[in-house]
Motif scaffolding. Structure first.
Motif, PDB file in Angstrom:
ATOM      1  N   ARG A  14      65.622  32.032  83.007  1.00  0.00           N
ATOM      2  CA  ARG A  14      66.910  32.675  83.298  1.00  0.00           C
ATOM      3  C   ARG A  14      67.592  33.121  82.007  1.00  0.00           C
ATOM      4  O   ARG A  14      68.122  34.225  81.915  1.00  0.00           O
ATOM      5  CB  ARG A  14      67.812  31.714  84.067  1.00  0.00           C
ATOM      6  N   ILE A  15      67.585  32.262  81.012  1.00  0.00           N
ATOM      7  CA  ILE A  15      68.176  32.596  79.710  1.00  0.00           C
ATOM      8  C   ILE A  15      67.434  33.770  79.083  1.00  0.00           C
ATOM      9  O   ILE A  15      68.052  34.688  78.536  1.00  0.00           O
ATOM     10  CB  ILE A  15      68.180  31.359  78.785  1.00  0.00           C
ATOM     11  N   ALA A  16      66.105  33.755  79.167  1.00  0.00           N
ATOM     12  CA  ALA A  16      65.303  34.852  78.610  1.00  0.00           C
ATOM     13  C   ALA A  16      65.614  36.170  79.319  1.00  0.00           C
ATOM     14  O   ALA A  16      65.722  37.215  78.680  1.00  0.00           O
ATOM     15  CB  ALA A  16      63.817  34.530  78.706  1.00  0.00           C
ATOM     16  N   MET A  20      67.027  39.317  77.390  1.00  0.00           N
ATOM     17  CA  MET A  20      66.227  40.541  77.351  1.00  0.00           C
ATOM     18  C   MET A  20      66.797  41.639  78.253  1.00  0.00           C
ATOM     19  O   MET A  20      66.253  42.739  78.300  1.00  0.00           O
ATOM     20  CB  MET A  20      64.781  40.223  77.754  1.00  0.00           C
ATOM     21  N   ARG A  21      67.862  41.285  78.968  1.00  0.00           N
ATOM     22  CA  ARG A  21      68.504  42.235  79.878  1.00  0.00           C
ATOM     23  C   ARG A  21      67.518  42.795  80.904  1.00  0.00           C
ATOM     24  O   ARG A  21      67.397  44.001  81.076  1.00  0.00           O
ATOM     25  CB  ARG A  21      69.184  43.346  79.103  1.00  0.00           C
ATOM     26  N   THR A  22      66.813  41.889  81.546  1.00  0.00           N
ATOM     27  CA  THR A  22      65.849  42.273  82.557  1.00  0.00           C
ATOM     28  C   THR A  22      66.106  41.473  83.837  1.00  0.00           C
ATOM     29  O   THR A  22      66.713  40.411  83.790  1.00  0.00           O
ATOM     30  CB  THR A  22      64.402  42.064  82.057  1.00  0.00           C
ATOM     31  N   TYR A  34      57.335  29.582  83.327  1.00  0.00           N
ATOM     32  CA  TYR A  34      58.620  29.538  84.014  1.00  0.00           C
ATOM     33  C   TYR A  34      58.970  30.942  84.481  1.00  0.00           C
ATOM     34  O   TYR A  34      58.897  31.897  83.693  1.00  0.00           O
ATOM     35  CB  TYR A  34      59.708  29.010  83.078  1.00  0.00           C
ATOM     36  N   LEU A  35      59.352  31.047  85.747  1.00  0.00           N
ATOM     37  CA  LEU A  35      59.678  32.345  86.337  1.00  0.00           C
ATOM     38  C   LEU A  35      61.168  32.436  86.631  1.00  0.00           C
ATOM     39  O   LEU A  35      61.803  31.423  86.960  1.00  0.00           O
ATOM     40  CB  LEU A  35      58.907  32.543  87.643  1.00  0.00           C
TER      41      LEU A  35
END
Length: 106
Positions: A14-16, A20-22, A34-35
């Motif tokens: 979630r943080i990634a 990454m604004r995705t 992790y998804l």
């Protein structure tokens, strides 16, 4: 046989995704993928993406967790995400025919 865990709705993913604004993302730490905002089944249905993340699992296995994370973050800081050598290698391995042969997802 290499066992790889898949975890849906992981905080690190979630943080990634936010960083990454995705909308959806997969992040590897050690032998766990992790998804965020994608189901396990939808992720596994995207063979190239699965191979990309499995390539990162192999990178962790080769370098160890601490060393991989340090080198990955340094590469990203110096060269950016797309030119990071670990990302380049993972993209190259997306078409590797036998990459998933000895993998078990749990």
């Amino acid at each position: 046989m290499l066992k790889i865990k898949i975890r849906e709705n992981g905080l690190i993913a979630r943080i990634a995704a936010w960083r990454m604004r995705t909308v959806c993302v997969a992040v590897v730490v050690g032998r766990t993928i992790y998804l965020w905002n994608i189901t396990r089944n939808d992720f596994l249905g995207n063979e190239a993406w699965v191979k990309h993340e499995v390539a990162h699992v192999h990178q962790y296995s080769k370098l160890g967790t601490v060393r991989f994370l340090f080198l990955y973050l340094m590469e990203s800081a110096q060269k950016g995400y797309l030119r990071n050598r670990f990302e380049i290698e993972a993209r190259e391995r997306e078409t590797e025919v036998t990459l998933l042969d000895d993998i078990v997802f749990c």
